[in-house]
Design a protein around this motif. Structure first.
Motif, PDB file in Angstrom:
ATOM      1  N   SER A 186       0.614  51.150  31.010  1.00  0.00           N
ATOM      2  CA  SER A 186      -0.778  51.590  31.013  1.00  0.00           C
ATOM      3  C   SER A 186      -0.849  53.118  30.989  1.00  0.00           C
ATOM      4  CB  SER A 186      -1.490  51.044  32.251  1.00  0.00           C
ATOM      5  OG  SER A 186      -2.803  51.535  32.346  1.00  0.00           O
ATOM      6  N   GLY A 187       0.022  53.774  31.741  1.00  0.00           N
ATOM      7  CA  GLY A 187       0.037  55.229  31.765  1.00  0.00           C
ATOM      8  C   GLY A 187       0.423  55.829  30.426  1.00  0.00           C
ATOM      9  N   PHE A 188       1.362  55.193  29.735  1.00  0.00           N
ATOM     10  CA  PHE A 188       1.764  55.698  28.413  1.00  0.00           C
ATOM     11  C   PHE A 188       0.635  55.510  27.397  1.00  0.00           C
ATOM     12  CE2 PHE A 188       6.201  54.671  29.996  1.00  0.00           C
ATOM     13  CZ  PHE A 188       6.473  55.981  30.316  1.00  0.00           C
ATOM     14  N   MET A 189      -0.134  54.433  27.535  1.00  0.00           N
ATOM     15  CA  MET A 189      -1.292  54.259  26.649  1.00  0.00           C
ATOM     16  C   MET A 189      -2.334  55.337  26.901  1.00  0.00           C
ATOM     17  SD  MET A 189      -1.845  50.146  26.419  1.00  0.00           S
ATOM     18  CE  MET A 189      -0.570  49.082  25.693  1.00  0.00           C
ATOM     19  N   VAL A 231       5.456  66.956  27.288  1.00  0.00           N
ATOM     20  CA  VAL A 231       5.639  65.519  27.052  1.00  0.00           C
ATOM     21  C   VAL A 231       6.608  64.932  28.077  1.00  0.00           C
ATOM     22  CG1 VAL A 231       6.541  63.803  25.438  1.00  0.00           C
ATOM     23  CG2 VAL A 231       5.081  65.654  24.597  1.00  0.00           C
ATOM     24  N   ALA A 232       7.695  65.641  28.349  1.00  0.00           N
ATOM     25  CA  ALA A 232       8.675  65.169  29.335  1.00  0.00           C
ATOM     26  C   ALA A 232       8.053  65.063  30.724  1.00  0.00           C
ATOM     27  CB  ALA A 232       9.874  66.109  29.356  1.00  0.00           C
ATOM     28  N   LYS A 233       7.203  66.028  31.087  1.00  0.00           N
ATOM     29  CA  LYS A 233       6.543  65.989  32.389  1.00  0.00           C
ATOM     30  C   LYS A 233       5.578  64.810  32.477  1.00  0.00           C
ATOM     31  CE  LYS A 233       6.818  70.931  33.512  1.00  0.00           C
ATOM     32  NZ  LYS A 233       6.037  72.179  33.760  1.00  0.00           N
ATOM     33  N   ILE A 234       4.857  64.541  31.373  1.00  0.00           N
ATOM     34  CA  ILE A 234       3.932  63.403  31.364  1.00  0.00           C
ATOM     35  C   ILE A 234       4.695  62.096  31.533  1.00  0.00           C
ATOM     36  CG2 ILE A 234       2.344  62.069  29.921  1.00  0.00           C
ATOM     37  CD1 ILE A 234       1.425  64.743  28.699  1.00  0.00           C
ATOM     38  N   VAL A 235       5.794  61.939  30.792  1.00  0.00           N
ATOM     39  CA  VAL A 235       6.607  60.723  30.894  1.00  0.00           C
ATOM     40  C   VAL A 235       7.143  60.563  32.315  1.00  0.00           C
ATOM     41  CG1 VAL A 235       8.740  59.615  30.140  1.00  0.00           C
ATOM     42  CG2 VAL A 235       7.228  60.669  28.453  1.00  0.00           C
ATOM     43  N   LEU A 236       7.670  61.649  32.875  1.00  0.00           N
ATOM     44  CA  LEU A 236       8.209  61.590  34.243  1.00  0.00           C
ATOM     45  C   LEU A 236       7.116  61.246  35.243  1.00  0.00           C
ATOM     46  CD1 LEU A 236      10.597  61.983  36.158  1.00  0.00           C
ATOM     47  CD2 LEU A 236      10.023  64.427  36.246  1.00  0.00           C
ATOM     48  N   GLY A 237       5.935  61.847  35.078  1.00  0.00           N
ATOM     49  CA  GLY A 237       4.828  61.559  35.986  1.00  0.00           C
ATOM     50  C   GLY A 237       4.390  60.108  35.926  1.00  0.00           C
ATOM     51  N   VAL A 238       4.322  59.550  34.717  1.00  0.00           N
ATOM     52  CA  VAL A 238       3.925  58.148  34.557  1.00  0.00           C
ATOM     53  C   VAL A 238       4.956  57.220  35.202  1.00  0.00           C
ATOM     54  CG1 VAL A 238       3.594  56.308  32.854  1.00  0.00           C
ATOM     55  CG2 VAL A 238       2.538  58.550  32.487  1.00  0.00           C
ATOM     56  N   VAL A 239       6.239  57.512  34.982  1.00  0.00           N
ATOM     57  CA  VAL A 239       7.299  56.678  35.559  1.00  0.00           C
ATOM     58  C   VAL A 239       7.282  56.747  37.085  1.00  0.00           C
ATOM     59  CG1 VAL A 239       9.803  56.412  35.773  1.00  0.00           C
ATOM     60  CG2 VAL A 239       8.774  56.810  33.517  1.00  0.00           C
TER      61      VAL A 239
END
Length: 318
Positions: free
Chosen positions: A114-117, A143-151
Motif C-alpha cells: 500500500s505504501g509503494f502504491m 527514492v531510497a529513503k521512501i522505500v526504506l520508510g515504507v518498509v
C-alpha cells in the motif's frame, strides 16, 4: 487430522481447515488457486526482470512498481504453498510460531505494498503538477529513503501483532476456520479479552491502508485539477496514460482489501465461507493481475517485454 474442540491455553500448533463446508471441493478449488499462483510468479518475475534489464525503466515510478511486484511475490509465496497443502493433502497443521510469522509477514507486506502504491501516486503528482522539478525531487537518494520508510513502517507498526496474539489464551479450540493465519481468525479463537488487541489492529489498519488511500485520492484530485486548468493538455497525455495503469491497480487492490476487511470484521451475519472466499480472492487476484495490467496498459513496459522476447529469438509483435 483430528483435533479436539478444546485445547490448552497455549497450544503449540493450530489446524487450518481451509474453507469450511467446502472440504469436498477443495481439490477443484485448488485448480484456480494453483493457476493464479503460477501466473503471479511468472508475471511478477518477468516484470522485475524487464525493469532490471531495461535502462529506460530505471525511473522512480518503475522502481516503486518493482517494489510492488516483490511484495506480491512474497505475499503469494508466504500463503499459497500451505493453502495447496491443505487442499491436496489435508495437511492443515501449522506450528504456532510459524502461524504468527505468516500472519505478521502477510499484514506487514500488505502495508508495504500500500505504501509503494502511495509512492507511485506521489511520483505521478510530481511528474504532472511540477514536471520541471521531478528529476530534482525524486533523486535516487530520495527514492531510497521512501522505500526504506515504507518498509520500516510496515515492519514496525505490525511488529506488536505476534506478541499481542501469543499472550492470549486459546482455550476454546486450536482449529482455525481459514486457509491461512489471518489476524481476526486468530483473535476469534481467544477466550480472553481482546479489546486492546482489536483496537490496536484497527488503528494500524487506518494508519497504513486507510491513510494511504486518502492520500492517493487527494493526489489524483490535485492531478486532475492541474490538468483541467491548463488550456492545452496534449503535453500531459503521456503522463496521464501512466496514471491509468496505476488507477486500475489501485481499484482492484483497495476494493478487494476493503471487502476483505469489512467481511472479516463485520461479517458475522454472512455465510461462514464468504469472508474466507473474499480474503482468498484478495490474496490471489492483485498479485496475478498487477503485472498484467502494467504490461498491457503501460507502453514502455509493453515495448520492453516485446523487445526482450525479440532479442531472445521470438518475433516481435507489431
Amino acid at each position: 487430522m483430528a483435533a479436539s474442540n478444546r485445547t490448552t491455553p497455549h497450544p503449540s500448533t493450530f489446524i487450518l481447515l481451509g474453507i469450511p463446508g467446502l472440504e469436498a471441493s477443495h481439490v477443484w478449488i485448488s485448480i484456480p488457486f494453483c493457476s493464479a499462483y503460477i501466473l503471479s510468479l511468472l508475471g511478477n518475475c518477468l516484470l522485475l526482470a524487464v525493469i532490471k534489464t531495461e535502462p529506460s525503466l530505471h525511473e522512480p515510478m518503475y522502481l516503486f512498481l518493482s517494489m510492488v511486484a516483490l511484495a506480491d511475490l512474497a505475499i503469494s509465496t508466504i500463503c499459497l504453498p500451505k493453502i495447496l497443502c491443505i487442499f491436496w493433502f489435508k495437511d492443515g497443521e501449522i506450528h504456532m510460531d510459524a502461524c504468527l510469522t505468516q500472519m505478521y509477514l502477510l499484514h506487514s507486506l500488505t502495508a508495504m505494498e500500500s505504501g509503494f502504491m502511495l509512492a507511485m501516486a506521489f511520483d505521478r503528482y510530481i511528474a504532472i503538477c511540477n514536471p520541471l522539478r521531478h528529476s530534482a525531487i525524486l533523486i535516487h537518494r530520495a527514492v531510497a529513503k521512501i522505500v526504506l520508510g515504507v518498509v520500516l513502517r510496515g515492519a514496525v507498526l505490525f511488529g506488536p501483532h505476534p506478541f499481542l496474539l501469543k499472550r492470549l489464551q486459546y482455550c476454546r479450540t486450536n482449529i482455525i476456520s481459514h486457509t491461512y493465519c489471518e489476524f481476526m481468525a486468530l483473535v476469534k479463537l481467544a477466550c480472553a479479552d481482546t479489546t486492546v488487541t482489536r483496537a490496536y489492529s484497527l488503528a494500524i489498519a487506518f494508519l497504513t491502508g486507510g491513510v494511504d488511500f486518502i492520500l492517493i485520492v487527494l493526489s489524483y484530485i490535485l492531478i486532475l485539477w492541474t490538468v483541467f486548468k491548463l488550456p492545452s493538455k496534449e503535453a500531459y497525455l503521456p503522463a496521464l496514460s501512466t496514471c491509468g495503469s496505476h488507477l486500475c491497480v489501485i481499484l482492484v487492490s483497495y476494493t478487494l482489501a476493503f471487502l476483505s476487511f469489512l467481511s472479516n470484521r463485520f461479517g458475522s451475519s454472512m455465510a461462514p465461507q464468504l469472508p474466507i472466499i473474499v480474503a482468498n480472492i484478495y490474496l490471489l487476484v492483485p498479485p496475478m493481475t498487477n503485472p498484467i495490467i502494467y504490461g498491457v496498459r503501460t507502453k514502455k513496459i509493453r515495448e520492453s517485454v516485446l523487445r526482450v522476447f525479440s532479442i531472445r529469438g521470438f518475433p516481435a509483435l507489431s
